[in-house]
Design an enzyme around this catalytic site. Sequence first.
Site, mmCIF file in Angstrom:
data_model
loop_
_atom_site.group_PDB
_atom_site.id
_atom_site.type_symbol
_atom_site.label_atom_id
_atom_site.label_comp_id
_atom_site.label_asym_id
_atom_site.label_seq_id
_atom_site.Cartn_x
_atom_site.Cartn_y
_atom_site.Cartn_z
ATOM 1 N N LYS A 180 0.871 -1.187 0.000
ATOM 2 C CA LYS A 180 0.000 0.000 0.000
ATOM 3 C C LYS A 180 0.898 1.224 0.000
ATOM 4 O O LYS A 180 1.448 1.620 1.026
ATOM 5 C CB LYS A 180 -0.883 -0.010 1.250
ATOM 6 C CG LYS A 180 -2.223 0.694 1.112
ATOM 7 C CD LYS A 180 -2.151 2.176 0.823
ATOM 8 C CE LYS A 180 -2.039 3.040 2.063
ATOM 9 N NZ LYS A 180 -1.895 4.483 1.707
ATOM 10 N N GLU A 255 8.860 1.433 11.510
ATOM 11 C CA GLU A 255 9.929 2.427 11.321
ATOM 12 C C GLU A 255 9.250 3.786 11.330
ATOM 13 O O GLU A 255 8.542 4.128 10.391
ATOM 14 C CB GLU A 255 10.630 2.221 9.974
ATOM 15 C CG GLU A 255 11.273 0.869 9.791
ATOM 16 C CD GLU A 255 12.504 0.671 10.625
ATOM 17 O OE1 GLU A 255 12.982 1.633 11.272
ATOM 18 O OE2 GLU A 255 13.009 -0.465 10.649
ATOM 19 N N CYS A 289 13.238 10.680 7.704
ATOM 20 C CA CYS A 289 13.005 10.289 9.096
ATOM 21 C C CYS A 289 14.241 10.540 9.949
ATOM 22 O O CYS A 289 14.137 10.885 11.117
ATOM 23 C CB CYS A 289 12.596 8.835 9.163
ATOM 24 S SG CYS A 289 13.736 7.770 8.310
ATOM 25 N N GLU A 386 8.734 16.590 15.437
ATOM 26 C CA GLU A 386 9.226 16.355 14.087
ATOM 27 C C GLU A 386 8.486 17.261 13.107
ATOM 28 O O GLU A 386 7.272 17.194 12.989
ATOM 29 C CB GLU A 386 9.002 14.887 13.710
ATOM 30 C CG GLU A 386 9.602 14.543 12.371
ATOM 31 C CD GLU A 386 9.415 13.084 12.009
ATOM 32 O OE1 GLU A 386 8.289 12.573 12.154
ATOM 33 O OE2 GLU A 386 10.381 12.455 11.578
HETATM 34 P P1 NAP Z 1 1.760 8.329 7.785
HETATM 35 O O1 NAP Z 1 0.696 9.323 7.752
HETATM 36 O O2 NAP Z 1 1.968 7.555 9.019
HETATM 37 O O3 NAP Z 1 1.509 7.368 6.550
HETATM 38 C C1 NAP Z 1 2.320 6.269 6.238
HETATM 39 C C2 NAP Z 1 1.499 5.235 5.497
HETATM 40 O O4 NAP Z 1 0.507 4.704 6.358
HETATM 41 C C3 NAP Z 1 0.751 5.808 4.298
HETATM 42 O O5 NAP Z 1 0.726 4.837 3.281
HETATM 43 C C4 NAP Z 1 -0.626 6.024 4.892
HETATM 44 O O6 NAP Z 1 -1.646 6.112 3.936
HETATM 45 C C5 NAP Z 1 -0.767 4.803 5.761
HETATM 46 N N1 NAP Z 1 -1.797 4.894 6.795
HETATM 47 C C6 NAP Z 1 -2.369 6.001 7.337
HETATM 48 N N2 NAP Z 1 -3.291 5.657 8.259
HETATM 49 C C7 NAP Z 1 -3.307 4.296 8.315
HETATM 50 C C8 NAP Z 1 -4.036 3.340 9.076
HETATM 51 N N3 NAP Z 1 -4.952 3.705 9.976
HETATM 52 N N4 NAP Z 1 -3.790 2.030 8.879
HETATM 53 C C9 NAP Z 1 -2.861 1.644 7.979
HETATM 54 N N5 NAP Z 1 -2.152 2.490 7.225
HETATM 55 C C10 NAP Z 1 -2.362 3.812 7.385
HETATM 56 O O7 NAP Z 1 3.185 8.957 7.487
HETATM 57 P P2 NAP Z 1 3.557 9.921 6.308
HETATM 58 O O8 NAP Z 1 2.987 11.261 6.648
HETATM 59 O O9 NAP Z 1 3.231 9.302 5.011
HETATM 60 O O10 NAP Z 1 5.145 9.924 6.422
HETATM 61 C C11 NAP Z 1 5.835 10.750 7.307
HETATM 62 C C12 NAP Z 1 6.292 10.001 8.556
HETATM 63 O O11 NAP Z 1 7.008 8.818 8.224
HETATM 64 C C13 NAP Z 1 7.218 10.797 9.410
HETATM 65 O O12 NAP Z 1 6.845 10.762 10.756
HETATM 66 C C14 NAP Z 1 8.571 10.142 9.217
HETATM 67 O O13 NAP Z 1 9.475 10.331 10.231
HETATM 68 C C15 NAP Z 1 8.198 8.733 9.006
HETATM 69 N N6 NAP Z 1 9.246 8.012 8.262
HETATM 70 C C16 NAP Z 1 10.043 7.107 8.927
HETATM 71 C C17 NAP Z 1 11.056 6.418 8.264
HETATM 72 C C18 NAP Z 1 11.946 5.419 8.979
HETATM 73 O O14 NAP Z 1 12.636 4.647 8.345
HETATM 74 N N7 NAP Z 1 11.969 5.384 10.292
HETATM 75 C C19 NAP Z 1 11.243 6.646 6.908
HETATM 76 C C20 NAP Z 1 10.435 7.565 6.262
HETATM 77 C C21 NAP Z 1 9.435 8.232 6.954
HETATM 78 P P3 NAP Z 1 -2.039 7.590 3.381
HETATM 79 O O15 NAP Z 1 -0.940 7.998 2.512
HETATM 80 O O16 NAP Z 1 -3.301 7.432 2.650
HETATM 81 O O17 NAP Z 1 -2.201 8.465 4.600
#
Ligand code: NAP
Length: 484
Positions: A180, A255, A289, A386
Amino acid sequence: MNLHSTIATQNLLIDGVRVAPRSDRYFDTLNPATGEVLAHVAEAGPEDIDIAVASARAALDGDWGNMRPADRGYLMLKLADRIREAQDELIELESLDSGKPVSAIRRQDLPAVLDTLTYYAGMADKINGTVVPARPDALTYTVREPIGVVGAIIPWNFPLMIGMWKIAPALACGCTVVLKPAEITPLTALRIGELAIEAGFPIGVLNVVPGFGKVAGQALVDHPDVDKVSFTGSPVVGRQILRSAAGNLKRVTLELGGKSANIIFPDADVDAAVRAAGSGIFFNTGQVCSAGSRILAHEAIYDEVVEKLAARAKSMRVGNPTEASTSMGPLVSEVQMKRVLDYIDIGIKEGASVVAGGERVGDTGYFVAPTVFAGVEHDMRISQEEIFGPVATVIKFRDDDDALRIANGTVYSLAAGVWTADINRVHRFTRKLKAGTVWVNTYGPTDIRLPWGGARDSGFGREHGEAAIDNFTEPKVVWVNTGR
Ligand code: NAP
Ligand code: MG
């Protein structure tokens, strides 16, 4: 190549074919550099997820599950060949959909995708068990079986690369995948799914289901026939996933985010440190991240660091990601741009001072100038939360203990950097910093051979290296009674 005609409508990729969603609902994906619609993308709903999971299960029980591990590896190498052949298209697509500069994707993301795939292709036939001579009356050994159907949920900041961080080890272990992608960057994931079919993967091994997190993502996490969820994203969603995965006690790897400290001592090469600190926070428009979003500068060099970092920020070329000279593209979406601008306001209200950037660039697309805050206190929101944008906070420290207290003083522990020529200090800091990765006299490089991940609000489990093989396998003990 006319991308607009080829990507006008993007259907789901399930069971080896592009299919319309059951609901017949589509959403737009935009080009963040212009705000224009790039494509209409199918929105996967729970029924589509059901079909995708069933397809992945059938592949696991069928052709894929019965394949020689070495042949799985060969197929992965073929996929690497197809990706290499299609790289110009993939780079352009990733840039259009995410706003990442083409130059950065060509230099960093695409090579990392190929490296990841090749590394794990080589592991497919080396996932060994162990004979453990536990008893004289039995042959006892372990095998490592594929964990099963994997739900991979990824964010928008490195769609190709983070996608491959999950797909490659899962496939090497003999798992099947339902991927996804993030709703705002679904295009390259779909293309990778097509390339896998062209490479000869059996149908159902890799299904790609774009859609909304709360619907498609949630359905995947709730699904009783998904064995493992590998998630990269925010701590808020990570917590939600953990709660939902409790249903069938799915395995989960998380992650999540970070607020990483990059600590600079006066005995370091300050110019090199500032250069790295600049890319540590401005690379990928700060949407990383492990971004070094907190730059901790010793009081003796604080003013020098602020001044040099501000000069670096001002010299960056912010602009069209498809131009080779661009060093920083837009934020990925209007929502993300507003979030970053809000944080800049918060920082100003908290009493920090903007010494570079601090505003939107232009009124088309979602560009924000590389921003540097000086006079930042450790307990300010801009230093604790963040931001996920091109906003550096520079914090002053007095001595080693002060630096450690500040560096370890957030809810995250993903990464940290320390710049010093003092070997004792190097080892003291690598021991005491709370982080999954500590960089010494550098900031930011990662390699698929090294475990990657964090603790606390940065999540748990490790990806990359052999750690990922543990994530996608389930150990089994075989006890054969031999008699004496
Ligand atoms: P996000 O809102 O958590 O979304 C990540 C993924 O999860 C997207 O595909 C999202 O779909 C999906 N999602 C949202 N709600 C969900 C639910 N209830 N159940 C299952 N899946 C769901 O994060 P983001 O805004 O895309 O990315 C930014 C964050 O990612 C930051 O906090 C960053 O630090 C973190 N990050 C961490 C790493 C690492 O390796 N540690 C790497 C990159 C990013 P939608 O797109 O439709 O919302
Ligand atoms: Mg987009």
